[in-house]
Design an enzyme around this catalytic site. Structure first.
Site, PDB file in Angstrom:
ATOM      1  N   LYS A   6     -16.293   0.964  11.471  1.00  0.00           N
ATOM      2  CA  LYS A   6     -16.291   0.054  12.622  1.00  0.00           C
ATOM      3  C   LYS A   6     -14.978  -0.729  12.677  1.00  0.00           C
ATOM      4  O   LYS A   6     -14.381  -0.895  13.735  1.00  0.00           O
ATOM      5  CB  LYS A   6     -17.490  -0.907  12.536  1.00  0.00           C
ATOM      6  N   GLN A  36     -24.583  -6.011   9.478  1.00  0.00           N
ATOM      7  CA  GLN A  36     -24.929  -4.650   9.060  1.00  0.00           C
ATOM      8  C   GLN A  36     -26.323  -4.639   8.417  1.00  0.00           C
ATOM      9  O   GLN A  36     -26.593  -5.399   7.493  1.00  0.00           O
ATOM     10  CB  GLN A  36     -23.869  -4.129   8.065  1.00  0.00           C
ATOM     11  N   ASP A  43     -24.967  -5.629  19.324  1.00  0.00           N
ATOM     12  CA  ASP A  43     -25.867  -4.563  18.851  1.00  0.00           C
ATOM     13  C   ASP A  43     -27.051  -4.393  19.804  1.00  0.00           C
ATOM     14  O   ASP A  43     -27.746  -3.383  19.765  1.00  0.00           O
ATOM     15  CB  ASP A  43     -26.408  -4.916  17.451  1.00  0.00           C
TER      16      ASP A  43
END
Ligand code: NAP
Length: 294
Positions: free
Chosen positions: A51, A95, A118
């Site tokens: 990422k 994460q 997200d």
């Protein structure tokens, strides 16, 4: 067979995003993503690194925050509070999975919805369900983009989604249910409680396999000409590979490649779209901020 090449679509979208990011940066709003990793899980570490690398390549600012596995929930919540009010940050990514002593729901709910790139915050999920403007979750959004890229007709299509997770199955089913384009599909969601999976998959125009189990969908379960989207990423032992395993999806690609009208490979199908849509949401968030600041 028509292969749906996720790498190519992802590369095209990234070029567009790069231009947008450069324009925003010139206006003084460089899109910024904070990536928070708690603990040292090797798979999570490699996702986070990918990422960050993607942000660098695209001219986005990325802030890499790595904390030990012993980090407390309160410490993580106060870090999120700081990021929520930091003007250089337009997207916050925590994460997952988090260590078991931390409540993931509480953590996700602490992220301000305007930075929830997200798309996992209950406000984002609710807005998605209502068809309102929000951040769409990355993997299902990537699937929508692939269907769009190939001009695959979803309106009126029988779609069968195999899997009902909060990150793939439920959101993609919801997106395709919306009265919009792409969408307007008749959607069935299957799971381990489904009695006769094949009776559903056999009549599907589009199958989205997100079960996390190899060979969940085989050729005998699919009608001629169906579109197959394989979300699964599974490691199967393979002595011929240096690392001792290879990656396969949830569908029997070899058995299906001639029968399907379109099919995604694994790797190289849905996978490359996920990070791309994360960058898409981060740029979108910066764009919204820039417009509000005018
Ligand atoms: P998950 O949370 O484990 O959910 C799997 C779902 O599949 C569950 O709803 C389960 O049903 C259902 N299922 C499992 N076996 C089944 C079977 N034999 N028949 C019918 N339904 C079955 O997984 P996930 O997070 O959604 O991920 C799914 C797969 O996609 C994994 O391989 C994951 O690695 C991959 N993935 C890939 C990406 C990407 O970027 N390419 C992103 C996310 C996930 P129950 O609810 O009844 O248990």
């Amino acid at each position: 067979m028509n292969l749906i090449d996720g790498k190519a679509t992802a590369a095209r979208i990234r070029e567009e995003l790069k231009e947008k990011a450069a324009l925003l940066t010139a206006k003084g709003v460089q899109p910024g993503l904070a990536v928070v990793l708690i603990g040292d899980d090797p798979a999570s570490r490699s996702y986070v690194t990918a990422k960050e690398r993607a942000c660098d390549e695209m001219g986005l600012y990325s802030r890499d925050i790595r904390k030990p596995a012993e980090t407390t929930e309160e410490e993580l919540l106060s870090l999120i509070d700081e990021l929520n009010s930091d003007d250089a940050i337009h997207g916050i990514l925590i994460q997952l999975p988090l260590p078991s002593h931390i409540d993931s729901d509480r953590v996700i709910e602490r992220i301000i919805p305007t930075k929830d790139v997200d798309g996992f915050h209950p406000v984002s999920v609710g807005k998605m369900m209502l068809g309102q403007e929000t951040f769409l979750p990355c993997t299902p959004h990537g699937i929508i983009k692939l269907l769009e890229e190939k001009n695959i007709e979803t309106s009126g299509a029988e779609v069968v989604v195999v899997g009902r997770s909060n990150i793939v199955g439920k959101p993609i089913a919801n997106m395709l249910l919306q009265k919009c384009h792409p969408g307007n599909s008749t959607v069935t969601i299957c799971h381990t409680g489904t009695k006769d999976l094949i009776s559903h998959t056999k009549r599907a125009d589009i199958i989205i396999a997100a079960a996390g189990r190899p060979d969940t969908i085989t050729a005998d379960m699919v009608k001629e000409g169906a579109v197959i989207i394989d979300v699964g990423v599974n490691r199967v032992p393979d002595d011929t590979k240096k690392r001792g395993y290879r990656l396969v999806g949830d569908v029997d690609f070899e058995g299906l490649k001639e029968k399907a009208s379109y099919i995604t490979p694994v790797p190289g199908g849905v996978g490359p779209m996920t990070i791309t849509m994360l960058l898409y949401n981060t740029v979108l968030s910066a764009e919204r901020r820039s417009n509000n600041a005018l």
